[in-house]
Motif scaffolding. Structure first.
Motif, PDB file in Angstrom:
ATOM      1  N   GLU A 156     -22.306  -5.379  -8.726  1.00 22.17           N
ATOM      2  CA  GLU A 156     -23.638  -4.835  -8.993  1.00 22.17           C
ATOM      3  C   GLU A 156     -24.712  -5.675  -8.310  1.00 22.17           C
ATOM      4  OE1 GLU A 156     -24.278  -4.155 -13.121  1.00 22.17           O
ATOM      5  OE2 GLU A 156     -22.557  -2.793 -13.323  1.00 22.17           O
ATOM      6  N   VAL A 157     -24.345  -6.891  -7.894  1.00 23.48           N
ATOM      7  CA  VAL A 157     -25.210  -7.729  -7.062  1.00 23.48           C
ATOM      8  C   VAL A 157     -25.018  -7.295  -5.613  1.00 23.48           C
ATOM      9  CG1 VAL A 157     -25.718 -10.089  -6.325  1.00 23.48           C
ATOM     10  CG2 VAL A 157     -25.037  -9.629  -8.703  1.00 23.48           C
ATOM     11  N   GLU A 158     -26.115  -7.027  -4.891  1.00 18.37           N
ATOM     12  CA  GLU A 158     -26.037  -6.365  -3.592  1.00 18.37           C
ATOM     13  C   GLU A 158     -25.171  -7.135  -2.596  1.00 18.37           C
ATOM     14  OE1 GLU A 158     -29.015  -4.624  -0.097  1.00 18.37           O
ATOM     15  OE2 GLU A 158     -29.834  -5.454  -1.962  1.00 18.37           O
ATOM     16  N   TRP A 159     -25.354  -8.435  -2.485  1.00 22.90           N
ATOM     17  CA  TRP A 159     -24.589  -9.158  -1.458  1.00 22.90           C
ATOM     18  C   TRP A 159     -23.106  -9.225  -1.812  1.00 22.90           C
ATOM     19  CZ3 TRP A 159     -21.595 -13.456  -1.988  1.00 22.90           C
ATOM     20  CH2 TRP A 159     -21.837 -14.323  -3.035  1.00 22.90           C
ATOM     21  N   VAL A 160     -22.783  -9.216  -3.110  1.00 18.23           N
ATOM     22  CA  VAL A 160     -21.377  -9.219  -3.518  1.00 18.23           C
ATOM     23  C   VAL A 160     -20.735  -7.882  -3.167  1.00 18.23           C
ATOM     24  CG1 VAL A 160     -19.778  -9.496  -5.437  1.00 18.23           C
ATOM     25  CG2 VAL A 160     -21.851 -10.890  -5.337  1.00 18.23           C
ATOM     26  N   ALA A 161     -21.478  -6.792  -3.337  1.00 11.30           N
ATOM     27  CA  ALA A 161     -20.961  -5.477  -2.931  1.00 11.30           C
ATOM     28  C   ALA A 161     -20.705  -5.455  -1.435  1.00 11.30           C
ATOM     29  CB  ALA A 161     -21.955  -4.387  -3.328  1.00 11.30           C
ATOM     30  N   GLY A 162     -21.598  -6.064  -0.651  1.00  8.93           N
ATOM     31  CA  GLY A 162     -21.380  -6.143   0.785  1.00  8.93           C
ATOM     32  C   GLY A 162     -20.152  -6.951   1.132  1.00  8.93           C
ATOM     33  N   LEU A 163     -19.958  -8.060   0.436  1.00 10.89           N
ATOM     34  CA  LEU A 163     -18.763  -8.883   0.652  1.00 10.89           C
ATOM     35  C   LEU A 163     -17.497  -8.082   0.352  1.00 10.89           C
ATOM     36  CD1 LEU A 163     -17.278 -11.569   1.104  1.00 10.89           C
ATOM     37  CD2 LEU A 163     -17.747 -12.113  -1.295  1.00 10.89           C
ATOM     38  N   ALA A 164     -17.513  -7.321  -0.735  1.00 11.72           N
ATOM     39  CA  ALA A 164     -16.337  -6.521  -1.097  1.00 11.72           C
ATOM     40  C   ALA A 164     -16.020  -5.501  -0.014  1.00 11.72           C
ATOM     41  CB  ALA A 164     -16.571  -5.837  -2.440  1.00 11.72           C
ATOM     42  N   ARG A 165     -17.050  -4.923   0.583  1.00  6.50           N
ATOM     43  CA  ARG A 165     -16.809  -3.937   1.650  1.00  6.50           C
ATOM     44  C   ARG A 165     -16.207  -4.609   2.880  1.00  6.50           C
ATOM     45  NH1 ARG A 165     -21.824  -1.937  -0.314  1.00  6.50           N
ATOM     46  NH2 ARG A 165     -22.966  -3.109   1.281  1.00  6.50           N
ATOM     47  N   VAL A 166     -16.723  -5.766   3.247  1.00  9.32           N
ATOM     48  CA  VAL A 166     -16.218  -6.468   4.431  1.00  9.32           C
ATOM     49  C   VAL A 166     -14.805  -6.990   4.182  1.00  9.32           C
ATOM     50  CG1 VAL A 166     -16.543  -8.533   5.859  1.00  9.32           C
ATOM     51  CG2 VAL A 166     -18.506  -7.100   5.274  1.00  9.32           C
ATOM     52  N   ALA A 167     -14.553  -7.516   2.995  1.00 10.62           N
ATOM     53  CA  ALA A 167     -13.248  -8.106   2.686  1.00 10.62           C
ATOM     54  C   ALA A 167     -12.160  -7.054   2.571  1.00 10.62           C
ATOM     55  CB  ALA A 167     -13.339  -8.923   1.403  1.00 10.62           C
ATOM     56  N   GLY A 168     -12.511  -5.861   2.095  1.00 11.94           N
ATOM     57  CA  GLY A 168     -11.534  -4.789   1.995  1.00 11.94           C
ATOM     58  C   GLY A 168     -10.554  -4.978   0.855  1.00 11.94           C
ATOM     59  N   GLY A 169      -9.637  -4.027   0.725  1.00 10.46           N
ATOM     60  CA  GLY A 169      -8.730  -3.988  -0.418  1.00 10.46           C
ATOM     61  C   GLY A 169      -7.752  -5.140  -0.486  1.00 10.46           C
ATOM     62  N   ALA A 170      -7.450  -5.782   0.622  1.00 13.07           N
ATOM     63  CA  ALA A 170      -6.497  -6.893   0.591  1.00 13.07           C
ATOM     64  C   ALA A 170      -7.072  -8.091  -0.139  1.00 13.07           C
ATOM     65  CB  ALA A 170      -6.097  -7.286   2.011  1.00 13.07           C
ATOM     66  N   ALA A 171      -8.365  -8.356   0.065  1.00 10.72           N
ATOM     67  CA  ALA A 171      -8.997  -9.523  -0.540  1.00 10.72           C
ATOM     68  C   ALA A 171      -9.735  -9.196  -1.824  1.00 10.72           C
ATOM     69  CB  ALA A 171      -9.961 -10.168   0.456  1.00 10.72           C
ATOM     70  N   VAL A 172     -10.235  -7.985  -1.942  1.00 17.81           N
ATOM     71  CA  VAL A 172     -10.928  -7.538  -3.153  1.00 17.81           C
ATOM     72  C   VAL A 172     -10.243  -6.254  -3.588  1.00 17.81           C
ATOM     73  CG1 VAL A 172     -13.121  -6.912  -4.205  1.00 17.81           C
ATOM     74  CG2 VAL A 172     -13.078  -8.593  -2.351  1.00 17.81           C
ATOM     75  N   GLY A 173      -9.272  -6.400  -4.474  1.00 21.23           N
ATOM     76  CA  GLY A 173      -8.370  -5.314  -4.794  1.00 21.23           C
ATOM     77  C   GLY A 173      -8.840  -4.399  -5.897  1.00 21.23           C
ATOM     78  N   PRO A 174      -7.927  -3.561  -6.430  1.00 26.57           N
ATOM     79  CA  PRO A 174      -8.287  -2.510  -7.380  1.00 26.57           C
ATOM     80  C   PRO A 174      -8.606  -2.995  -8.783  1.00 26.57           C
ATOM     81  CG  PRO A 174      -5.920  -2.519  -7.003  1.00 26.57           C
ATOM     82  CD  PRO A 174      -6.512  -3.488  -6.016  1.00 26.57           C
ATOM     83  N   ARG A 175      -8.508  -4.312  -9.022  1.00 25.67           N
ATOM     84  CA  ARG A 175      -8.909  -4.851 -10.319  1.00 25.67           C
ATOM     85  C   ARG A 175      -9.913  -5.981 -10.175  1.00 25.67           C
ATOM     86  NH1 ARG A 175      -3.766  -3.442 -10.264  1.00 25.67           N
ATOM     87  NH2 ARG A 175      -3.389  -5.291  -9.001  1.00 25.67           N
ATOM     88  N   ASP A 176     -10.574  -6.080  -9.025  1.00 25.44           N
ATOM     89  CA  ASP A 176     -11.396  -7.255  -8.728  1.00 25.44           C
ATOM     90  C   ASP A 176     -12.887  -7.046  -8.882  1.00 25.44           C
ATOM     91  OD1 ASP A 176      -9.178  -8.824  -8.190  1.00 25.44           O
ATOM     92  OD2 ASP A 176      -9.135  -8.301  -6.065  1.00 25.44           O
ATOM     93  N   THR A 177     -13.323  -5.822  -9.210  1.00 25.01           N
ATOM     94  CA  THR A 177     -14.723  -5.552  -9.506  1.00 25.01           C
ATOM     95  C   THR A 177     -14.785  -4.821 -10.849  1.00 25.01           C
ATOM     96  OG1 THR A 177     -14.668  -3.482  -8.250  1.00 25.01           O
ATOM     97  CG2 THR A 177     -15.405  -5.465  -7.077  1.00 25.01           C
ATOM     98  N   PRO A 178     -15.913  -4.911 -11.557  1.00 22.75           N
ATOM     99  CA  PRO A 178     -15.929  -4.404 -12.939  1.00 22.75           C
ATOM    100  C   PRO A 178     -15.532  -2.946 -13.106  1.00 22.75           C
ATOM    101  CG  PRO A 178     -17.775  -5.878 -12.597  1.00 22.75           C
ATOM    102  CD  PRO A 178     -17.132  -5.692 -11.245  1.00 22.75           C
ATOM    103  N   ALA A 179     -16.135  -2.038 -12.345  1.00 22.38           N
ATOM    104  CA  ALA A 179     -15.824  -0.614 -12.538  1.00 22.38           C
ATOM    105  C   ALA A 179     -14.367  -0.331 -12.194  1.00 22.38           C
ATOM    106  CB  ALA A 179     -16.752   0.250 -11.688  1.00 22.38           C
ATOM    107  N   ALA A 180     -13.879  -0.928 -11.114  1.00 14.54           N
ATOM    108  CA  ALA A 180     -12.485  -0.720 -10.736  1.00 14.54           C
ATOM    109  C   ALA A 180     -11.553  -1.292 -11.794  1.00 14.54           C
ATOM    110  CB  ALA A 180     -12.217  -1.377  -9.380  1.00 14.54           C
ATOM    111  N   TRP A 181     -11.912  -2.451 -12.337  1.00 15.70           N
ATOM    112  CA  TRP A 181     -11.086  -3.064 -13.381  1.00 15.70           C
ATOM    113  C   TRP A 181     -11.018  -2.186 -14.622  1.00 15.70           C
ATOM    114  CZ3 TRP A 181     -12.920  -4.825 -18.221  1.00 15.70           C
ATOM    115  CH2 TRP A 181     -11.950  -5.460 -19.008  1.00 15.70           C
ATOM    116  N   ARG A 182     -12.142  -1.646 -15.044  1.00 13.35           N
ATOM    117  CA  ARG A 182     -12.139  -0.798 -16.246  1.00 13.35           C
ATOM    118  C   ARG A 182     -11.188   0.383 -16.062  1.00 13.35           C
ATOM    119  NH1 ARG A 182     -18.095  -0.562 -15.399  1.00 13.35           N
ATOM    120  NH2 ARG A 182     -18.757  -2.704 -15.879  1.00 13.35           N
TER     121      ARG A 182
END
Length: 273
Positions: A156-182
């Motif tokens: 929900e923090v803008e730069w963290v969302a940008g990092l997640a997009r750049v890192a992709g699913g290998a580094a930021v996976g399906p349980r690594d952000t709040p909405a995805a984790w829920r």
């Protein structure tokens, strides 16, 4: 349309093999894991175990002891169980006063009804709950608690969302952000209700504010300990981490010196009936 049972079995076997390949990747990076992975929000751990000093807690899939250390600091009676020898060695080095044993969620080396709480930090999605569920129920005392904890990047923090997009699913996976984790953990880690000798109540999902002090270099090293990154061919891994470093160098919040990575610790807790 009829389903081919042989094909379905092969698909399941392939998925199980891939899951095992990811789950077993951490040992080669045990030292980096111990140095760079975050701990867990203390309030989250306290809520997971009920907060009573002296309560008997099993940290299952304990890794290098990130969660174990917080449990010990809270004064609970903790025993750690970890299947990977290299991870277990790091745990024992860091926490020589904690009882730490080789074992797995599917074969827990503890007697029946010997703990009040079973917790797992960023580990429960690796368990084969068809086997681990009855094992967890076996070692839990009546009215015991099972809780999974996950550290989440607060996108929900803008730069963290940008990092997640750049890192992709290998580094930021399906349980690594709040909405995805829920969504991913709503029921994934629980033994099936009605299974023989395994009955649990309704699950509770709660999130707690957390953060990790990082630099661009140390955050890159943190992401390098993710399973999806560890199993990459070296060239792909280096390219991915290079893109992440380039992004961090371009963002004012992370380009110079130390910063706090905004995080949450998510807890999924259920009580044995």
């Amino acid at each position: 349309m009829d389903h081919d049972p042989i094909s379905s079995r092969h698909v399941k076997q392939a998925r199980d093999a891939e899951r095992q390949r990811h789950a077993s990747s951490f040992g080669a990076a045990a030292v980096s894991y111990a140095e760079h992975r975050p701990d867990y929000a203390r309030d989250a751990v306290r809520w997971a175990v009920g907060g009573a000093p002296g309560v008997r807690v099993l940290d299952l899939g304990a890794g290098t002891g990130k969660l174990t250390a917080t449990l010990a600091a809270l004064g609970v009676d903790v025993v750690a169980v970890e299947p990977d020898d290299a991870m277990l060695a790091e745990l024992r080095r860091a926490l020589p006063g904690v009882r730490a044993m080789s074992g797995s969620a599917e074969a827990i080396p503890l007697p029946d009804a010997s703990v009040d709480v079973v917790v797992a930090g960023n580990a429960m999605h690796w368990f084969d709950m068809a086997v681990a569920g009855p094992e967890i129920a076996r070692v839990l005392a009546p009215d015991g608690v099972l809780a999974g904890l996950w550290n989440l990047m607060d996108d929900e923090v803008e730069w963290v969302a940008g990092l997640a997009r750049v890192a992709g699913g290998a580094a930021v996976g399906p349980r690594d952000t709040p909405a995805a984790w829920r969504a991913a953990t709503a029921g994934m880690h629980l033994p099936r209700a009605g299974a023989a000798a395994v009955r649990f109540g309704a699950p509770e999902q709660v999130e707690f504010a957390h953060g990790q002090r990082r630099t661009a270099d140390s955050l890159v090293r943190t992401l390098a300990t993710r399973a999806g990154v560890l199993v990459m061919p070296e060239g792909q891994r280096e390219a991915l981490l290079g893109r992440v470093r380039g992004f961090l160098d371009s963002v004012p919040e992370t380009a110079r010196g130390e910063f706090v990575l905004p995080m949450r610790t998510g807890v999924l807790r259920v009580r044995r009936l």
